[in-house]
Design an enzyme around this catalytic site. Structure first.
Site, PDB file in Angstrom:
ATOM      1  N   LEU A 130      30.370 -23.606   1.662  1.00  0.00           N
ATOM      2  CA  LEU A 130      29.259 -22.728   1.325  1.00  0.00           C
ATOM      3  C   LEU A 130      29.826 -21.317   1.275  1.00  0.00           C
ATOM      4  O   LEU A 130      30.647 -20.942   2.116  1.00  0.00           O
ATOM      5  CB  LEU A 130      28.153 -22.811   2.378  1.00  0.00           C
ATOM      6  CG  LEU A 130      27.408 -24.144   2.508  1.00  0.00           C
ATOM      7  CD1 LEU A 130      26.370 -24.062   3.622  1.00  0.00           C
ATOM      8  CD2 LEU A 130      26.746 -24.534   1.199  1.00  0.00           C
ATOM      9  N   ASP A 131      29.373 -20.532   0.296  1.00  0.00           N
ATOM     10  CA  ASP A 131      29.860 -19.160   0.192  1.00  0.00           C
ATOM     11  C   ASP A 131      29.567 -18.382   1.468  1.00  0.00           C
ATOM     12  O   ASP A 131      28.658 -18.727   2.227  1.00  0.00           O
ATOM     13  CB  ASP A 131      29.190 -18.444  -0.991  1.00  0.00           C
ATOM     14  CG  ASP A 131      29.514 -19.114  -2.319  1.00  0.00           C
ATOM     15  OD1 ASP A 131      30.508 -19.846  -2.382  1.00  0.00           O
ATOM     16  OD2 ASP A 131      28.749 -18.896  -3.284  1.00  0.00           O
ATOM     17  N   LYS A 132      30.303 -17.315   1.662  1.00  0.00           N
ATOM     18  CA  LYS A 132      30.136 -16.497   2.866  1.00  0.00           C
ATOM     19  C   LYS A 132      28.698 -16.017   3.019  1.00  0.00           C
ATOM     20  O   LYS A 132      28.176 -15.945   4.139  1.00  0.00           O
ATOM     21  CB  LYS A 132      31.092 -15.295   2.815  1.00  0.00           C
ATOM     22  CG  LYS A 132      31.070 -14.423   4.056  1.00  0.00           C
ATOM     23  CD  LYS A 132      32.087 -13.291   3.940  1.00  0.00           C
ATOM     24  CE  LYS A 132      32.034 -12.378   5.157  1.00  0.00           C
ATOM     25  NZ  LYS A 132      32.997 -11.256   5.057  1.00  0.00           N
TER      26      LYS A 132
END
Length: 235
Positions: free
Chosen positions: A103-105
């Site tokens: 998952l993106d930051k």
């Protein structure tokens, strides 16, 4: 399962193999109540009782955690500059855990953390068509035409179009709220699909991965072990 004593303890996170070997030869480890100084001693993980400095070392081949990933934390096993999702899991026993997918930051929500590589492959392989469901808040009015584009697959700049995806409009306006179902895990996929439709994702949260549904009682940054039922459904 039978393992060498030093590997048994290393798998349970008691140190490096070399460090554990030294502790074993110093007499810091007992097997079934008897001091054992040979690192190569074979252990039956289901029957033998191993203690390290007097603490019983119960063996777990696999660990499974559900994490509600918060914004600002990276999906990695280690990072010199950033806090990782593994840093949030304080009571893990295994030292070989990893996040299943990324998952993106700035993305929140469901993240499975385990050391079961076979399971991770099944969940992530595009050939398996495992549903991944997201909630997205989007800048721009989402319409039925967007639903059609998502359902047909979209050109997001890769060699191939995306697989058909589901898009459900929860509310539509200057800021729209939607639910998206994809069966791949391409880099920034949801954000790129909306960008291809002329819109911008301003908030993204994963709700489900296959049969595993985010426990909404978990606040961002909180986690729990999976139940036996959840593990059985995944495996």
């Amino acid at each position: 399962m039978k393992l060498r004593l030093d590997k048994f303890l290393a798998d349970m996170g008691y140190g490096t193999r070399s460090g554990i070997k030294k502790e074993i030869t110093k007499g810091s480890v007992t097997v079934n109540g008897t001091v054992t100084k040979k690192p190569e001693t074979k252990i039956d993980t289901e029957q033998d009782r191993v203690c390290f400095h007097g603490e019983e070392a119960a063996y777990e081949q696999y660990e499974y955690f559900m994490l509600n990933k918060p914004e600002g934390v990276v999906c990695a096993t280690s990072d010199r500059r950033e806090r990782t999702v593994l840093d949030l899991i304080e009571d893990k026993k295994r030292d070989d855990l990893f996040p299943v997918g990324r998952l993106d930051k700035d993305t929140e929500g469901l993240l499975l953390v385990t050391n079961n590589g076979e399971l991770a492959h099944r969940l992530l392989s595009p050939k398996k068509h495992v549903d991944k469901v997201y909630f997205a808040r989007v800048r721009g009015t989402v319409t039925d035409e967007d639903i059609k584009q998502f359902s047909e697959g979209m050109d997001i700049g890769d060699e191939k179009k995306t697989l058909p995806a589901g898009l459900r409009i929860l509310s539509s306006g200057e800021i729209s709220e939607t639910e998206i179902t994809i069966r791949e895990g391409r880099f920034h996929q949801v954000k790129r699909m909306f960008a291809a439709a002329g819109k911008e994702v301003i908030y993204l949260k994963r709700l489900r991965m296959g049969p595993l549904i985010l426990d909404e009682s978990l606040a961002p940054g909180e986690y729990r072990r999976l139940t036996d039922k959840e593990v059985a459904e995944l495996c």
